[in-house]
Scaffold this motif. Structure first.
Motif, PDB file in Angstrom:
ATOM      1  N   ARG A 351     -45.049  25.215  26.246  1.00 29.95           N
ATOM      2  CA  ARG A 351     -44.049  25.238  25.169  1.00 29.95           C
ATOM      3  C   ARG A 351     -44.242  26.466  24.288  1.00 29.95           C
ATOM      4  O   ARG A 351     -43.266  27.137  23.898  1.00 29.95           O
ATOM      5  CB  ARG A 351     -44.179  23.962  24.336  1.00 29.95           C
ATOM      6  CG  ARG A 351     -43.191  23.852  23.181  1.00 29.95           C
ATOM      7  CD  ARG A 351     -41.760  23.804  23.665  1.00 29.95           C
ATOM      8  NE  ARG A 351     -40.824  23.678  22.569  1.00 29.95           N
ATOM      9  CZ  ARG A 351     -40.336  22.517  22.132  1.00 29.95           C
ATOM     10  NH1 ARG A 351     -40.725  21.385  22.701  1.00 29.95           N
ATOM     11  NH2 ARG A 351     -39.474  22.482  21.144  1.00 29.95           N
ATOM     12  N   ASN A 352     -45.493  26.808  23.982  1.00 26.63           N
ATOM     13  CA  ASN A 352     -45.762  27.959  23.121  1.00 26.63           C
ATOM     14  C   ASN A 352     -45.452  29.283  23.812  1.00 26.63           C
ATOM     15  O   ASN A 352     -45.037  30.251  23.157  1.00 26.63           O
ATOM     16  CB  ASN A 352     -47.218  27.927  22.652  1.00 26.63           C
ATOM     17  CG  ASN A 352     -47.461  26.822  21.642  1.00 26.63           C
ATOM     18  OD1 ASN A 352     -46.536  26.357  20.976  1.00 26.63           O
ATOM     19  ND2 ASN A 352     -48.713  26.392  21.519  1.00 26.63           N
ATOM     20  N   ILE A 353     -45.649  29.352  25.122  1.00 26.05           N
ATOM     21  CA  ILE A 353     -45.278  30.558  25.869  1.00 26.05           C
ATOM     22  C   ILE A 353     -43.769  30.763  25.821  1.00 26.05           C
ATOM     23  O   ILE A 353     -43.283  31.894  25.625  1.00 26.05           O
ATOM     24  CB  ILE A 353     -45.758  30.464  27.329  1.00 26.05           C
ATOM     25  CG1 ILE A 353     -47.288  30.555  27.403  1.00 26.05           C
ATOM     26  CG2 ILE A 353     -45.117  31.546  28.189  1.00 26.05           C
ATOM     27  CD1 ILE A 353     -47.856  31.945  27.256  1.00 26.05           C
ATOM     28  N   VAL A 354     -43.025  29.692  26.003  1.00 26.40           N
ATOM     29  CA  VAL A 354     -41.560  29.796  25.914  1.00 26.40           C
ATOM     30  C   VAL A 354     -41.162  30.290  24.529  1.00 26.40           C
ATOM     31  O   VAL A 354     -40.295  31.174  24.383  1.00 26.40           O
ATOM     32  CB  VAL A 354     -40.903  28.451  26.238  1.00 26.40           C
ATOM     33  CG1 VAL A 354     -39.401  28.502  25.938  1.00 26.40           C
ATOM     34  CG2 VAL A 354     -41.117  28.094  27.705  1.00 26.40           C
ATOM     35  N   ASP A 355     -41.786  29.753  23.500  1.00 25.47           N
ATOM     36  CA  ASP A 355     -41.505  30.233  22.138  1.00 25.47           C
ATOM     37  C   ASP A 355     -41.819  31.722  22.006  1.00 25.47           C
ATOM     38  O   ASP A 355     -41.036  32.493  21.429  1.00 25.47           O
ATOM     39  CB  ASP A 355     -42.343  29.451  21.120  1.00 25.47           C
ATOM     40  CG  ASP A 355     -41.843  28.038  20.899  1.00 25.47           C
ATOM     41  OD1 ASP A 355     -40.672  27.772  21.209  1.00 25.47           O
ATOM     42  OD2 ASP A 355     -42.629  27.199  20.416  1.00 25.47           O
ATOM     43  N   ALA A 356     -42.972  32.139  22.545  1.00 24.88           N
ATOM     44  CA  ALA A 356     -43.385  33.536  22.427  1.00 24.88           C
ATOM     45  C   ALA A 356     -42.407  34.463  23.136  1.00 24.88           C
ATOM     46  O   ALA A 356     -42.089  35.550  22.627  1.00 24.88           O
ATOM     47  CB  ALA A 356     -44.792  33.710  23.000  1.00 24.88           C
ATOM     48  N   LEU A 357     -41.926  34.075  24.301  1.00 24.56           N
ATOM     49  CA  LEU A 357     -40.965  34.909  25.035  1.00 24.56           C
ATOM     50  C   LEU A 357     -39.638  35.024  24.300  1.00 24.56           C
ATOM     51  O   LEU A 357     -38.890  35.980  24.504  1.00 24.56           O
ATOM     52  CB  LEU A 357     -40.748  34.349  26.436  1.00 24.56           C
ATOM     53  CG  LEU A 357     -41.944  34.470  27.395  1.00 24.56           C
ATOM     54  CD1 LEU A 357     -41.679  33.699  28.679  1.00 24.56           C
ATOM     55  CD2 LEU A 357     -42.241  35.937  27.709  1.00 24.56           C
ATOM     56  N   ARG A 358     -39.341  34.063  23.452  1.00 25.25           N
ATOM     57  CA  ARG A 358     -38.119  34.109  22.637  1.00 25.25           C
ATOM     58  C   ARG A 358     -38.355  34.788  21.291  1.00 25.25           C
ATOM     59  O   ARG A 358     -37.456  34.867  20.465  1.00 25.25           O
ATOM     60  CB  ARG A 358     -37.596  32.697  22.402  1.00 25.25           C
ATOM     61  CG  ARG A 358     -37.090  32.008  23.659  1.00 25.25           C
ATOM     62  CD  ARG A 358     -36.773  30.559  23.382  1.00 25.25           C
ATOM     63  NE  ARG A 358     -36.218  29.896  24.556  1.00 25.25           N
ATOM     64  CZ  ARG A 358     -36.073  28.582  24.680  1.00 25.25           C
ATOM     65  NH1 ARG A 358     -36.447  27.781  23.687  1.00 25.25           N
ATOM     66  NH2 ARG A 358     -35.559  28.058  25.771  1.00 25.25           N
ATOM     67  N   GLY A 359     -39.589  35.236  21.066  1.00 25.15           N
ATOM     68  CA  GLY A 359     -39.905  35.908  19.823  1.00 25.15           C
ATOM     69  C   GLY A 359     -40.224  34.984  18.670  1.00 25.15           C
ATOM     70  O   GLY A 359     -40.197  35.403  17.504  1.00 25.15           O
ATOM     71  N   SER A 360     -40.570  33.743  18.970  1.00 24.45           N
ATOM     72  CA  SER A 360     -40.872  32.762  17.929  1.00 24.45           C
ATOM     73  C   SER A 360     -42.369  32.460  17.902  1.00 24.45           C
ATOM     74  O   SER A 360     -43.061  32.601  18.915  1.00 24.45           O
ATOM     75  CB  SER A 360     -40.099  31.458  18.187  1.00 24.45           C
ATOM     76  OG  SER A 360     -38.708  31.705  18.246  1.00 24.45           O
TER      77      SER A 360
END
Length: 430
Positions: A351-360
């Protein structure tokens, strides 16, 4: 379990790795996963299912091994084939694979160096290469492990070796050891002991055997409810426990071990008497540490003697290199290292990787859950669930009843969980 991310698109891979500091000739991927074990495949599969299109796993082995089955193999309740699949067969659909070994990471350039000489770039890096067995950390152990009377359930070949050693023994002294310090499912060192004792009892020879357990802790596990269950079995089997002790040395030629008080990490051996004990069979678990390249790459904390990758214990993000993440046995989390800890870790990290790829910023947190199933007989199991503070953390809230010795949990551990592992966990579906 955390809900799946929303349907917002995950950005496509950066076509220009030079923007992250890597050389323009280096192939860069959105997410690179170091390690194709339980941690690596389960998090890669979940990322792919959640819309990350470019996920690559680096793994040197062409075989995938289900380590929880090793104890059953050593104890005679499973065979080697139950624990092995071809790596290609268990790779999550849509996830790329590189069969190679990592030798270093350059977090400034966002690159991974491979043993073959290649270099891989990344936008986000997940480090989960597992843990290394330090057979050289105890004097004489590296030589002893090749002797006919010495085996272990921490390597598949040695677990296969242990099975007839234990099952065919009819008299003498058997020594089991559990190492101090961080270890992969440290309590697994006890499992073949209980399985063997039950087999000896059924064969009517248990009273001809002296069974000694070398334990680094002052109690059997550290949680009163679990200690009571294990202590009862230890008493029934007549096992001698050397509490707060460690293996100091092995003399394979003389078939003796030296046992002494546990020493603090990075210090000389603790003061106190050292016992020399003869054995007919030695079942040993070696000290363990993270692969050395983690510390050499600057990813471990300077004061960590085990060289584990430094991470925030909740978000699993590296505090100095935000594009680097860690989970599993190689991560410096506060929980007990176990396969059961990987499910909540992998879910939160994905979940955190997905956030990071979206710039969050990362929003998901690992709650410290871990589990250690103790196979205390050939048909019953004690299911220890706990957090990083060694407090019980039952799957069914407010009901710690699974911690009692039960037949149902043995069946789940031996027959149900392996199927879930091969079919769902490695695909990021459980």
């Amino acid at each position: 379990m955390l809900p799946a991310p929303d349907d917002a698109p995950v950005p496509a891979p950066d076509p220009d790795p030079g923007s992250s500091g890597a050389a323009s000739s280096v192939i860069a991927h959105q997410v690179v996963v170091i390690g194709g074990g339980n941690a690596g495949l389960s998090v890669a599969g979940r990322l792919r299912r959640w819309g990350v299109r470019d996920v690559v796993v680096i793994e040197p082995s062409d075989e995938h091994r289900y380590q929880p089955m090793f104890s059953h193999i050593a104890g005679g309740t499973a065979v080697a084939a139950d624990a092995v699949r071809a790596q290609a067969r268990v790779m999550p659909r849509g996830v790329g694979g590189i069969r190679d070994e990592v030798v270093s990471v350059n977090p400034g350039a966002r690159t991974v160096a491979l043993a073959s000489g290649g270099t891989i770039g990344y936008q986000q890096l997940i480090v989960c290469p597992g843990i290394q067995r330090r057979w050289d950390a105890v004097p004489g152990l590296a030589e002893a492990i090749t002797a006919p009377e010495v085996a272990s359930n921490y390597e598949l070949e040695l677990a296969v070796k242990a099975a007839p050693l234990l099952s065919e023994l009819r008299s003498g002294t058997v020594v089991f050891t559990q190492p101090p310090g961080p270890a992969s499912c440290a309590g697994a060192a006890q499992k073949p002991m209980y399985l063997a004792c039950d087999a000896w009892r059924r064969a009517g020879v248990l009273d001809r055997l002296r069974v000694v357990l070398v334990l680094p802790d002052p109690t059997m596990f550290g949680i009163p409810a679990i200690d009571r269950e294990l202590e009862r079995n230890v008493a029934e089997y007549g096992i001698e426990v050397r509490f707060s002790s460690e293996l100091r040395g092995v003399d394979a030629a003389a078939r003796t071990v030296a046992i002494g008080p546990v020493s603090a990490p990075g210090r000389d051996a603790a003061a106190g008497p050292v016992e020399s004990l003869e054995y007919d069979v030695l079942h040993v678990v070696p000290p363990q540490s993270a692969p050395s390249w983690i510390a050499e790459s600057g990813l471990a904390a300077a004061d960590d003697p085990g060289g584990f990758i430094e991470v925030d214990p909740r978000t699993l993000q590296h505090p100095r290199h935000p594009e680097v993440w860690g989970l599993g046995d190689a991560a410096a989390t506060r929980n007990s290292k176990s396969g059961g800890a990987l499910r909540p870790q992998a879910t939160a990290l994905a979940r955190n990787i997905v956030d990071a790829l979206r710039g969050s910023p990362p929003t998901a947190q690992y709650d410290g859950y871990s589990v250690c199933p103790f196979t205390v007989s050939r048909g019953t199991l004690v299911f220890a669930e706990f957090d990083e503070s060694m407090r019980q953390k039952p799957t069914i809230p407010f009901w710690p009843g699974l911690a009692r010795e039960r037949r149902s949990t043995w069946f789940v551990d031996r027959h149900v969980l392996p199927r879930v592992y091969w079919r769902l966990i490695l695909q990021g579906r459980a």
